[in-house]
Design a protein around this motif. Sequence first.
Motif, mmCIF file in Angstrom:
data_model
loop_
_atom_site.group_PDB
_atom_site.id
_atom_site.type_symbol
_atom_site.label_atom_id
_atom_site.label_comp_id
_atom_site.label_asym_id
_atom_site.label_seq_id
_atom_site.Cartn_x
_atom_site.Cartn_y
_atom_site.Cartn_z
ATOM 1 N N ILE A 42 1.926 6.023 11.201
ATOM 2 C CA ILE A 42 2.184 4.609 11.472
ATOM 3 C C ILE A 42 0.944 3.777 11.186
ATOM 4 C CG2 ILE A 42 2.690 2.930 13.286
ATOM 5 C CD1 ILE A 42 4.520 5.045 14.539
ATOM 6 N N LEU A 43 -0.216 4.250 11.645
ATOM 7 C CA LEU A 43 -1.449 3.498 11.415
ATOM 8 C C LEU A 43 -1.778 3.409 9.928
ATOM 9 C CD1 LEU A 43 -3.680 4.743 14.361
ATOM 10 C CD2 LEU A 43 -2.823 2.419 14.005
ATOM 11 N N ALA A 44 -1.482 4.472 9.179
ATOM 12 C CA ALA A 44 -1.717 4.428 7.739
ATOM 13 C C ALA A 44 -0.802 3.407 7.078
ATOM 14 C CB ALA A 44 -1.497 5.813 7.126
ATOM 15 N N CYS A 45 0.455 3.357 7.512
ATOM 16 C CA CYS A 45 1.389 2.367 6.958
ATOM 17 C C CYS A 45 0.995 0.955 7.372
ATOM 18 C CB CYS A 45 2.817 2.678 7.416
ATOM 19 S SG CYS A 45 3.529 4.143 6.649
ATOM 20 N N VAL A 46 0.529 0.796 8.604
ATOM 21 C CA VAL A 46 0.029 -0.504 9.044
ATOM 22 C C VAL A 46 -1.175 -0.893 8.185
ATOM 23 C CG1 VAL A 46 -1.073 -1.768 10.939
ATOM 24 C CG2 VAL A 46 0.890 -0.292 11.397
ATOM 25 N N GLY A 47 -2.041 0.082 7.924
ATOM 26 C CA GLY A 47 -3.207 -0.178 7.081
ATOM 27 C C GLY A 47 -2.825 -0.605 5.685
ATOM 28 N N PHE A 257 8.034 -10.023 2.334
ATOM 29 C CA PHE A 257 8.282 -8.963 1.347
ATOM 30 C C PHE A 257 6.991 -8.267 0.944
ATOM 31 C CE2 PHE A 257 9.046 -7.220 -2.853
ATOM 32 C CZ PHE A 257 10.331 -6.706 -2.771
ATOM 33 N N PHE A 258 5.995 -9.051 0.539
ATOM 34 C CA PHE A 258 4.757 -8.452 0.049
ATOM 35 C C PHE A 258 3.890 -7.924 1.183
ATOM 36 C CE2 PHE A 258 6.097 -11.009 -3.562
ATOM 37 C CZ PHE A 258 5.857 -10.148 -4.618
ATOM 38 N N SER A 259 3.952 -8.565 2.343
ATOM 39 C CA SER A 259 3.139 -8.105 3.459
ATOM 40 C C SER A 259 3.600 -6.748 3.963
ATOM 41 C CB SER A 259 3.184 -9.132 4.598
ATOM 42 O OG SER A 259 2.288 -8.786 5.625
ATOM 43 N N LEU A 260 4.892 -6.457 3.843
ATOM 44 C CA LEU A 260 5.416 -5.163 4.286
ATOM 45 C C LEU A 260 5.247 -4.072 3.238
ATOM 46 C CD1 LEU A 260 8.671 -6.295 6.135
ATOM 47 C CD2 LEU A 260 6.569 -5.412 7.167
ATOM 48 N N SER A 261 4.556 -4.377 2.149
ATOM 49 C CA SER A 261 4.244 -3.394 1.097
ATOM 50 C C SER A 261 5.488 -2.798 0.465
ATOM 51 C CB SER A 261 3.349 -2.270 1.656
ATOM 52 O OG SER A 261 2.107 -2.770 2.036
ATOM 53 N N LEU A 262 6.497 -3.618 0.229
ATOM 54 C CA LEU A 262 7.690 -3.147 -0.460
ATOM 55 C C LEU A 262 7.440 -3.200 -1.962
ATOM 56 C CD1 LEU A 262 10.367 -4.917 1.736
ATOM 57 C CD2 LEU A 262 9.949 -2.463 1.580
ATOM 58 N N ALA A 263 7.305 -2.036 -2.567
ATOM 59 C CA ALA A 263 6.988 -1.989 -3.990
ATOM 60 C C ALA A 263 7.538 -0.735 -4.653
ATOM 61 C CB ALA A 263 5.471 -2.053 -4.194
ATOM 62 N N GLY A 264 8.253 0.092 -3.895
ATOM 63 C CA GLY A 264 8.779 1.323 -4.457
ATOM 64 C C GLY A 264 7.720 2.356 -4.736
ATOM 65 N N CYS A 265 6.540 2.206 -4.120
ATOM 66 C CA CYS A 265 5.465 3.161 -4.407
ATOM 67 C C CYS A 265 4.699 3.585 -3.142
ATOM 68 C CB CYS A 265 4.515 2.608 -5.451
ATOM 69 S SG CYS A 265 3.908 0.950 -5.126
ATOM 70 N N GLY A 266 3.898 2.692 -2.566
ATOM 71 C CA GLY A 266 3.000 3.094 -1.483
ATOM 72 C C GLY A 266 3.715 3.621 -0.251
ATOM 73 N N THR A 267 4.684 2.873 0.256
ATOM 74 C CA THR A 267 5.414 3.322 1.442
ATOM 75 C C THR A 267 6.235 4.556 1.125
ATOM 76 O OG1 THR A 267 5.526 1.038 2.255
ATOM 77 C CG2 THR A 267 7.060 2.610 3.221
#
Length: 470
Positions: A42-47, A257-267
């Motif tokens: 969770i902390l990594a995803c928050v990061g 959208f961008f703040s939640l890191s929706l990009a089909g890659c990182g998350t």
Amino acid sequence: MAVRDDNLVAEEARAIEVGSEPGGAPEGRGQRDSWATKGGFILACVGSAVGMANIWLFPYRVAQLGGAAFLIPYLIFVLLLGFTGVIGEMSFGRATGAGPMGAFAKAMEMRFGSRTSATAGKVIGLIPTLGSLAIAIGYAVVLGWACNYLVASLDGELMAQTDMGAFFGAIASDFGNVGFHLLGLAITFGIMILGISRGIERVNKVLMPTFFVLFVIIAIRVATLPGAAAGYEYLLVPRWEALLNPTTWVYALGQAFFSLSLAGCGTLVYGSYLKKDVDVVSSARNVAIFDTIAGLVAACVVVPGVFAFGLDVSSGPPLLFITLAQVFQEMPFGNIFAIILFVAVVFAAITSLMNLFEAPVEALQAQLGLPRAASVGIVAVAAVAVGLFLEGGSTVSAWMDVISIYVIPVGAFLAAVMFFWVCPRGFAKKQAELGRTKPLGRWFDFMTRYVFVIITAVVIVLGIFYGGIG
């Protein structure tokens, strides 16, 4: 190409759930690194979500687009995207045990049943993978600026500047910050080479809590400044008429959208290292909550601080690197708080950068069978070779605009289509329910297959029309 028999598709979906290829031997998932704890994940995803845009863009959006009224559409979109897109990307990665290239390949093979379709999936997966690498290369330039400002705060050079604009202009010029640019990359890749649990997870467990503590300290100090009350009023008093302006809703969507890191890659790739017993729904909820809190705390620092000294609230890097730096010059004990700020900024940038670079690193490991150290090294060489030529402020800005407008939302759209449409019907919901005590309602299929996929397409169109919305 014929669509495969539904029974065979279901069999292959079950095979993926237990970590093996259909009709084949295990894929070697036991050798794949994983998160040691749910909290670390969770902390990594928050990061990954909490970045410098939370510091310079979110406060500007809130202040300029209705104050507290802006939070209404923003929170609506955070809720909507968090419980569809974020859950989806986490679940997709975990279900396939792969980053974008591997995940897209498995989705295509489940649907069409041939190696040719799997190869096509890998090629499509290159889009978000290369997009993640490209945005990371540009982001590393900004991390280099933050490293420079941190060192300048520590040695007193920053507080001695008589023209902060000129100071930043010299740094943000062609080859004007090579040393600190390389320093930021060296720190990031030095952590990544240690792996997921020993590197990225351990560091995020320290950096993210520290980031929040540091920003709260600064927010308390700013609250004591004469004139800060006017900033709070401008920031927090709702101007309801803004809700009648379509632009408010467009930028609220873009910010969420961008703040939640929706990009089909990182998350997605972070989800691929996730154990089956972790509840991704609660994880996505926590990421959305902490990302929003980070933006609000940053807004309570930036806007009142700028108002206290009669400066302009402007968007983009100048707000952080020129305007806020001037605020600390005028503030008693400002040098101490400048150090605190830029430590927090560096932390936020590093945690985001690790997430962005992880997609290409994972692709090299999984697709070419390279060891992690070699994969990190190749990505590092690419980051340096391209990034040094982006150091000019206008150059990196144009680079980031192109990638964020044309590539990142396309990656999110492709991942959504692959998981919610190409994978067998019901597969996404079943994967999202793993680790939960209660099943998801019928709303999940409708909201993900229709609403979220359409929203990602809308983000692409709006980004092109507005020249960027996030």
